[in-house]
Design a protein around this motif. Structure first.
Motif, PDB file in Angstrom:
ATOM      1  N   LEU A 277       0.827  -1.207   0.000  1.00 46.97           N
ATOM      2  CA  LEU A 277       0.000   0.000   0.000  1.00 46.97           C
ATOM      3  C   LEU A 277       0.860   1.255   0.000  1.00 46.97           C
ATOM      4  CD1 LEU A 277      -2.922  -0.903   2.473  1.00 46.97           C
ATOM      5  CD2 LEU A 277      -3.086  -0.478   0.004  1.00 46.97           C
ATOM      6  N   MET A 278       1.948   1.223   0.768  1.00 49.94           N
ATOM      7  CA  MET A 278       2.811   2.392   0.838  1.00 49.94           C
ATOM      8  C   MET A 278       3.426   2.724  -0.520  1.00 49.94           C
ATOM      9  SD  MET A 278       2.772   3.920   3.708  1.00 49.94           S
ATOM     10  CE  MET A 278       1.027   3.637   3.429  1.00 49.94           C
ATOM     11  N   PHE A 279       3.843   1.676  -1.240  1.00 51.92           N
ATOM     12  CA  PHE A 279       4.426   1.933  -2.548  1.00 51.92           C
ATOM     13  C   PHE A 279       3.376   2.418  -3.540  1.00 51.92           C
ATOM     14  CE2 PHE A 279       8.065  -0.433  -0.959  1.00 51.92           C
ATOM     15  CZ  PHE A 279       9.106   0.320  -1.484  1.00 51.92           C
ATOM     16  N   ILE A 280       2.150   1.921  -3.398  1.00 51.63           N
ATOM     17  CA  ILE A 280       1.057   2.408  -4.254  1.00 51.63           C
ATOM     18  C   ILE A 280       0.808   3.897  -3.997  1.00 51.63           C
ATOM     19  CG2 ILE A 280      -1.435   2.253  -4.702  1.00 51.63           C
ATOM     20  CD1 ILE A 280      -1.184  -0.775  -4.160  1.00 51.63           C
ATOM     21  N   VAL A 281       0.785   4.252  -2.695  1.00 47.04           N
ATOM     22  CA  VAL A 281       0.595   5.658  -2.318  1.00 47.04           C
ATOM     23  C   VAL A 281       1.749   6.503  -2.842  1.00 47.04           C
ATOM     24  CG1 VAL A 281       0.526   7.265  -0.368  1.00 47.04           C
ATOM     25  CG2 VAL A 281      -0.818   5.153  -0.292  1.00 47.04           C
TER      26      VAL A 281
ATOM     27  N   LEU B  28      -2.777  11.631   3.923  1.00 47.58           N
ATOM     28  CA  LEU B  28      -3.067  13.063   3.919  1.00 47.58           C
ATOM     29  C   LEU B  28      -1.926  13.883   3.315  1.00 47.58           C
ATOM     30  CD1 LEU B  28      -4.717  13.471   7.456  1.00 47.58           C
ATOM     31  CD2 LEU B  28      -5.864  13.478   5.224  1.00 47.58           C
ATOM     32  N   GLY B  29      -0.830  13.197   2.970  1.00 44.53           N
ATOM     33  CA  GLY B  29       0.293  13.894   2.352  1.00 44.53           C
ATOM     34  C   GLY B  29       1.217  14.547   3.355  1.00 44.53           C
ATOM     35  N   TRP B  30       1.095  14.223   4.632  1.00 42.38           N
ATOM     36  CA  TRP B  30       1.961  14.804   5.665  1.00 42.38           C
ATOM     37  C   TRP B  30       3.335  14.132   5.622  1.00 42.38           C
ATOM     38  CZ3 TRP B  30      -1.581  14.735  10.658  1.00 42.38           C
ATOM     39  CH2 TRP B  30      -2.690  15.544  10.436  1.00 42.38           C
TER      40      TRP B  30
ATOM     41  N   VAL C 299       3.636   6.001  -5.465  1.00 41.78           N
ATOM     42  CA  VAL C 299       3.509   6.181  -6.922  1.00 41.78           C
ATOM     43  C   VAL C 299       2.435   7.221  -7.236  1.00 41.78           C
ATOM     44  CG1 VAL C 299       2.854   5.043  -9.073  1.00 41.78           C
ATOM     45  CG2 VAL C 299       4.367   3.875  -7.443  1.00 41.78           C
ATOM     46  N   ILE C 300       1.270   7.123  -6.536  1.00 41.97           N
ATOM     47  CA  ILE C 300       0.156   8.042  -6.775  1.00 41.97           C
ATOM     48  C   ILE C 300       0.556   9.469  -6.422  1.00 41.97           C
ATOM     49  CG2 ILE C 300      -2.178   8.701  -6.034  1.00 41.97           C
ATOM     50  CD1 ILE C 300      -2.721   5.692  -5.656  1.00 41.97           C
ATOM     51  N   GLN C 301       1.226   9.625  -5.280  1.00 40.18           N
ATOM     52  CA  GLN C 301       1.594  10.965  -4.815  1.00 40.18           C
ATOM     53  C   GLN C 301       2.926  11.443  -5.402  1.00 40.18           C
ATOM     54  OE1 GLN C 301       1.557  10.857  -0.511  1.00 40.18           O
ATOM     55  NE2 GLN C 301      -0.684  10.879  -0.397  1.00 40.18           N
ATOM     56  N   LYS C 302       3.562  10.587  -6.207  1.00 33.58           N
ATOM     57  CA  LYS C 302       4.840  10.922  -6.841  1.00 33.58           C
ATOM     58  C   LYS C 302       5.897  11.323  -5.810  1.00 33.58           C
ATOM     59  CE  LYS C 302       2.651  12.328 -11.172  1.00 33.58           C
ATOM     60  NZ  LYS C 302       2.484  13.404 -12.178  1.00 33.58           N
ATOM     61  N   ARG C 303       5.936  10.545  -4.734  1.00 32.71           N
ATOM     62  CA  ARG C 303       6.928  10.795  -3.678  1.00 32.71           C
ATOM     63  C   ARG C 303       8.245  10.102  -4.012  1.00 32.71           C
ATOM     64  NH1 ARG C 303       4.951  11.401   2.375  1.00 32.71           N
ATOM     65  NH2 ARG C 303       2.933  12.383   2.114  1.00 32.71           N
ATOM     66  N   ASP C 304       9.259  10.442  -3.208  1.00 30.65           N
ATOM     67  CA  ASP C 304      10.556   9.795  -3.336  1.00 30.65           C
ATOM     68  C   ASP C 304      10.425   8.333  -2.887  1.00 30.65           C
ATOM     69  OD1 ASP C 304      13.300   9.046  -1.747  1.00 30.65           O
ATOM     70  OD2 ASP C 304      13.672  10.175  -3.588  1.00 30.65           O
ATOM     71  N   LEU C 305      10.755   7.393  -3.791  1.00 26.94           N
ATOM     72  CA  LEU C 305      10.537   5.979  -3.492  1.00 26.94           C
ATOM     73  C   LEU C 305      11.382   5.494  -2.304  1.00 26.94           C
ATOM     74  CD1 LEU C 305      10.260   4.385  -7.057  1.00 26.94           C
ATOM     75  CD2 LEU C 305       8.446   4.917  -5.430  1.00 26.94           C
ATOM     76  N   PHE C 306      12.629   6.000  -2.189  1.00 23.50           N
ATOM     77  CA  PHE C 306      13.466   5.577  -1.060  1.00 23.50           C
ATOM     78  C   PHE C 306      12.866   6.040   0.264  1.00 23.50           C
ATOM     79  CE2 PHE C 306      17.037   6.161   1.888  1.00 23.50           C
ATOM     80  CZ  PHE C 306      17.498   4.844   1.935  1.00 23.50           C
ATOM     81  N   GLU C 307      12.356   7.279   0.244  1.00 23.48           N
ATOM     82  CA  GLU C 307      11.717   7.804   1.456  1.00 23.48           C
ATOM     83  C   GLU C 307      10.493   6.961   1.821  1.00 23.48           C
ATOM     84  OE1 GLU C 307       9.082  11.626   2.921  1.00 23.48           O
ATOM     85  OE2 GLU C 307      10.271  11.805   1.084  1.00 23.48           O
ATOM     86  N   MET C 308       9.726   6.572   0.794  1.00 22.04           N
ATOM     87  CA  MET C 308       8.540   5.773   1.060  1.00 22.04           C
ATOM     88  C   MET C 308       8.911   4.349   1.503  1.00 22.04           C
ATOM     89  SD  MET C 308       6.101   7.695   0.988  1.00 22.04           S
ATOM     90  CE  MET C 308       4.950   6.396   1.338  1.00 22.04           C
ATOM     91  N   PHE C 309      10.075   3.870   1.028  1.00 18.97           N
ATOM     92  CA  PHE C 309      10.537   2.561   1.474  1.00 18.97           C
ATOM     93  C   PHE C 309      10.794   2.591   2.984  1.00 18.97           C
ATOM     94  CE2 PHE C 309      14.176  -0.174   2.539  1.00 18.97           C
ATOM     95  CZ  PHE C 309      13.630  -1.419   2.244  1.00 18.97           C
ATOM     96  N   LEU C 310      11.452   3.656   3.447  1.00  8.83           N
ATOM     97  CA  LEU C 310      11.715   3.806   4.881  1.00  8.83           C
ATOM     98  C   LEU C 310      10.402   3.932   5.661  1.00  8.83           C
ATOM     99  CD1 LEU C 310      14.766   6.266   4.889  1.00  8.83           C
ATOM    100  CD2 LEU C 310      14.776   3.775   5.142  1.00  8.83           C
TER     101      LEU C 310
END
Length: 871
Positions: free
Chosen positions: A255-259, A690-692, A261-272
């Protein structure tokens, strides 16, 4: 079956010689062919295998993954902490179970080292291991039977078989009896002698028809020799929980990786961040908490005369709703005791004996003198019925007279199984008394007079009828009845044939293996708590029912069934009928196992108590096996999960209370830990959606899970006992950990803690818009401290903290104070603050976070109050 065959068939089948026995060459050839006469040894588990069994758990695997992830993230200290928790958990469990599974070794010890056999025409003493099939074995009083024998000759032979069959008195053996029918219980196979039973009276010889693992005791060994592991309800639920958490971790990461991709966040940051959520989903302290709480429970149980051999057994006790109990030595004293008498025209309890009454005095004295047993305060030898008579004499201080040789025995006619009588000739001053004791029917036929009112009167048919009515009354109470008679003679020169003629009847005594003290009260308490007691015994139907009725186990004879009758029932019918059955009589070890398995299939949590070898398979099959510590055999103890050091059935009730409280405490701790973890997941996940920025760092979650949560969880695990626990019915084993309002409580509090943590972060970002660290610190403190206060409301699901007492659990108060102190240290000590990446809070910040942190406590107390008003 050997008991169905004639002696000629047995001799022909085993190619042996009754007179000369086997030759040494033939015996050696048979030993080489079939092996030594000893039970097979079970391969011991290595320390590594035992250690692997302790860590072979889904939750442990998740913890190992968390440790690896923490190390990869550079948080080496966190990885070390997690590994310490895993090692501690494994060591505690290993210490408790390292001595387990010695049942076969103990069975082997029962194979006593010497046996008398006929070899080459001579009687020789050999090691029992050297006995082979076809050997002619000689039995004498005091000898143990070295293998299973088909008897070929007996002389007043009696064998103590209680450890194998559960029967409370020695069995009489007859070589001539050829029995037919596969339904004949071991206790009724009178032409057989079984390995490891003991000869108490008489002598005999028999053909060795089964040795080593083919004997009846060997069959029990095979039943014990399996690696089937019965998981307790809590173990099953924790295993399921581990799988759910493991699956949840994977879902969260996806779910985090899906979020991302959708929010176009930094993948490494989302991995953490995903790793943070995975860590939040796992209650790192849960396995250690459960193990430590159970270990503490072990120490508490020891003080209550119960030794727990396997940690999960404590939790199982709390859900027991059926106690299957062996009769002999468990519900009863395993000691024949005279309870009633008939003399001088009166049938009464033994307390009514009056030693000033000549007839009463004569009854007790003659029973003592006509006996081959010996008795002292330190030792007792002989037949249990005769020992009971000597104990009766000792009670009235009469046994000393025989010891002083005032009535020395000068002649005797030994007990004979056909006559069912024993007669002695004893000196009384310058004259002699013939004293006869035995079966009422046989004795009454050789009596011509009766001792009444201090005088001797003719034994009329009317008086005989009164005696028989008294005997029948005792028999209906399942008492074993013995009669005594005498006559005076002038000389020692009396013919043997005339000794048992024209006797004077004195009276009767009735004896039984009586119930233990307080057992009836314990059974009644079990009944009120929703726990059913079922008696399983090798004794006869009438004897079993009499004891069961006296103890309040059974009310009607229809609630009694013979073991072979139950064994014949189809599985479906057995399941339908077992709910109404309270007593099983004449059971074999196989029958006991079927009874326990049938009860378990009905969804019951079954405890089995026993002390004999014959109880061992069913002790192992039951959800929790309970062995007697004093009278119990080593086999029974090693097959059990719990041992009663005082052999008191009443101790089981105390153990059940302890088990219920421990389970409740463990469930409180698990609910607390998981609701906290749900709060962490909600805070992180909602914040991401929420994008926080990340509401909490991985190290914050590890700190809360391993340190702040663990101490309060342990304190909840040792919460003082609930005095009303036995007013509750046993919980349904199929019921989940979080069924009913407990699940609502878990999720509701998880959501509340998550919302409060998010609120702290949100307020922090508004007060300190340029410092995410400051906001993270506020949410970190709220998450930690709110959970600490929340534990106070977790102590009872219905009673308020004021009803149970705020300070009644000093460990919990200490854990809360210590947690708050540690939390303060982390954010105020510069070195630690830099490690945890936190900000030093101001006084206003502290007031705000404390206000938020007490919300869960206040809300839960209000909910309890409203719940109570509506029920």
């Amino acid at each position: 079956m050997w008991f169905e065959k004639s002696l000629d068939e047995i001799i022909k089948e085993f190619n042996t010689d009754i007179v000369n026995g086997l030759s040494s060459e033939e015996a050696l050839a048979r030993k080489n062919k079939y092996g030594p006469n000893k039970l097979a040894e079970k391969k011991k588990k290595s320390i590594l295998k035992l250690l692997f069994e302790q860590i072979n758990d889904v939750l442990i695997y998740i913890l190992l993954a968390a440790a690896v992830i923490s190390a990869l993230l550079g948080e080496v200290s966190d990885a070390v902490i997690i590994m310490v928790v895993i090692v501690l958990n494994a060591i505690i469990g290993l210490v408790q179970e390292s001595k387990a599974e010695k049942a076969l070794e103990s069975l082997k010890k029962l194979s006593f080292p010497k046996a008398l056999v006929k070899r080459d025409g001579r009687i020789v003493e050999i090691s029992s291991e050297d006995v082979v099939i076809g050997d002619i074995v000689v039995l004498e009083a005091g000898k143990y039977v070295p293998c299973d024998l088909r008897l070929i000759e007996t002389a007043n032979l009696k064998i103590e078989e209680s450890a194998l069959t559960g029967e409370s008195v020695p069995s009489e053996k007859y070589a001539e009896n050829v029995l037919k029918g596969e339904d004949i219980a071991l206790g009724d196979q009178q032409n057989m002698a079984f390995m490891s039973t003991m000869v108490t009276y008489g002598r005999g010889t028999g053909v060795a028809v089964a040795a080593s693992m083919d004997t009846e005791i060997g069959k029990i060994a095979k039943m014990l020799d399996n690696d089937e592991k019965n998981l307790t309800p809590l173990q099953v639920k924790l295993a399921q929980l581990g799988k759910i958490l493991g699956f949840g971790v994977l879902v969260i990461c996806v779910l985090m990786f899906i979020v991302a991709v959708i929010q176009k966040r930094d993948l490494f940051e989302m991995f953490l961040t995903a790793i943070s959520l995975a860590v939040a989903a796992v209650p790192e302290g849960l396995p250690a908490m459960v193990t430590i709480v159970l270990a503490v429970g072990v120490q508490r149980m020891i003080k209550k005369n119960a030794i727990i051999r396997k940690l999960p057994a404590i939790e199982t006790l709390g859900s027991v709703n059926i106690i299957c109990s062996d009769k002999t030595g468990t519900l009863t004293q395993n000691k024949m005791t005279v309870t009633k008498f008939y003399a001088d025209g009166t049938l009464d309890n033994i307390s009514g004996l009056n030693m000033k009454n000549k007839v009463h005095f004569a009854l007790v004295e003659y029973m003592i003198l006509c006996s081959d047993a010996t008795y002292s305060a330190d030792s007792k030898t002989g037949d249990p019925t005769e020992i009971a008579l000597l104990e009766l004499g000792a009670k009235f201080d009469l046994y000393k007279k025989d010891e002083d040789r005032l009535h020395v025995r000068v002649n005797e006619i030994p007990f004979d199984s056909d006559r069912k009588l024993m007669t002695t000739l004893n000196r009384f001053d310058n004259k002699y008394n013939v004293i006869t004791k035995g079966a009422v029917d046989n004795l009454i036929e050789i009596c011509s007079s009766i001792y009444l009112n201090g005088g001797i009167v003719p034994f009329s048919e009317e008086l005989k009828l009164k005696v028989m009515n008294a005997s029948d009354s005792m028999s209906k109470d399942a008492l074993r009845v013995l009669a005594a008679a005498f006559k005076k003679v002038d000389s020692i020169e009396i013919e043997i044939d005339s000794m048992e003629k024209n006797l004077t009847f004195v009276g009767l005594v009735g004896m039984i293996d009586p119930p233990r003290e307080n057992v009836r009260d314990s059974i009644e308490e079990c009944k009120k708590s929703g726990i059913r007691t079922v008696m399983i015994t090798g004794d006869h139907k009438n004897t079993a029912f009499a004891i069961a009725k006296e103890l309040g186990i059974a009310k009607d004879f229809s609630q009694v069934m013979l073991g072979y009758e139950f064994d014949k029932l189809p599985e479906k019918e057995a399941g339908n009928r077992i709910d109404n059955l309270r007593v099983f009589a004449r059971v074999s070890p196989e029958h006991k196992v079927k009874i326990v398995k049938t009860l378990k299939k009905k969804g019951n949590i079954v405890s089995m108590t026993g002390d004999g070898v014959n109880d061992a398979p069913s002790l192992k099959t039951a959800d929790i096996g309970v062995a007697m510590g004093i009278t119990g055999t080593d086999v029974a103890k090693d097959a059990s999960d719990m041992i009663l050091t005082d052999d008191n059935f009443s101790t089981i009730v105390e153990a059940v209370k302890e088990g219920r409280n421990i389970y409740n405490n463990i469930r409180k701790s698990i609910t607390f830990l998981l609701s906290c973890n749900i709060g962490e997941i909600i805070a992180l996940f909602i914040g991401i959606v929420l994008g926080w920025p990340s509401v909490l760092r991985p190290i914050h979650l590890l700190w809360v899970n391993l340190i702040t949560d663990s101490l309060p969880a342990l304190a909840l695990g040792v919460d003082p006992d609930d005095p009303d626990i036995m007013k509750e019915k046993p919980r349904d084993a199929r019921e989940g950990l979080f069924s009913g309002k407990n699940g609502v409580f878990l999720i509701g509090n998880g959501i509340l803690i998550g919302v409060l943590t998010l609120s702290a972060f949100y307020v922090g970002t508004r007060i300190y818009p340029n410092s995410v660290m400051h906001a993270q610190t506020m949410s970190f403190v709220v998450l930690s401290v709110s959970q600490l206060f929340y534990t106070l409301s977790m102590r009872h699901s219905e009673k308020s903290i004021f009803q149970i007492g705020i300070f009644t659990n000093r460990y919990l108060i200490g854990a809360i104070i210590l947690g708050i102190v540690l939390q303060n240290v982390v954010i105020t000590v510069p070195f630690l603050a830099s490690v945890f990446k936190v900000f030093r809070l101001t006084l206003n910040d502290w007031m705000f976070v404390i206000l938020l942190s007490i919300v869960p406590l206040v809300v839960n107390e209000i909910v309890k109050m409203l719940w109570k008003q509506n029920t």
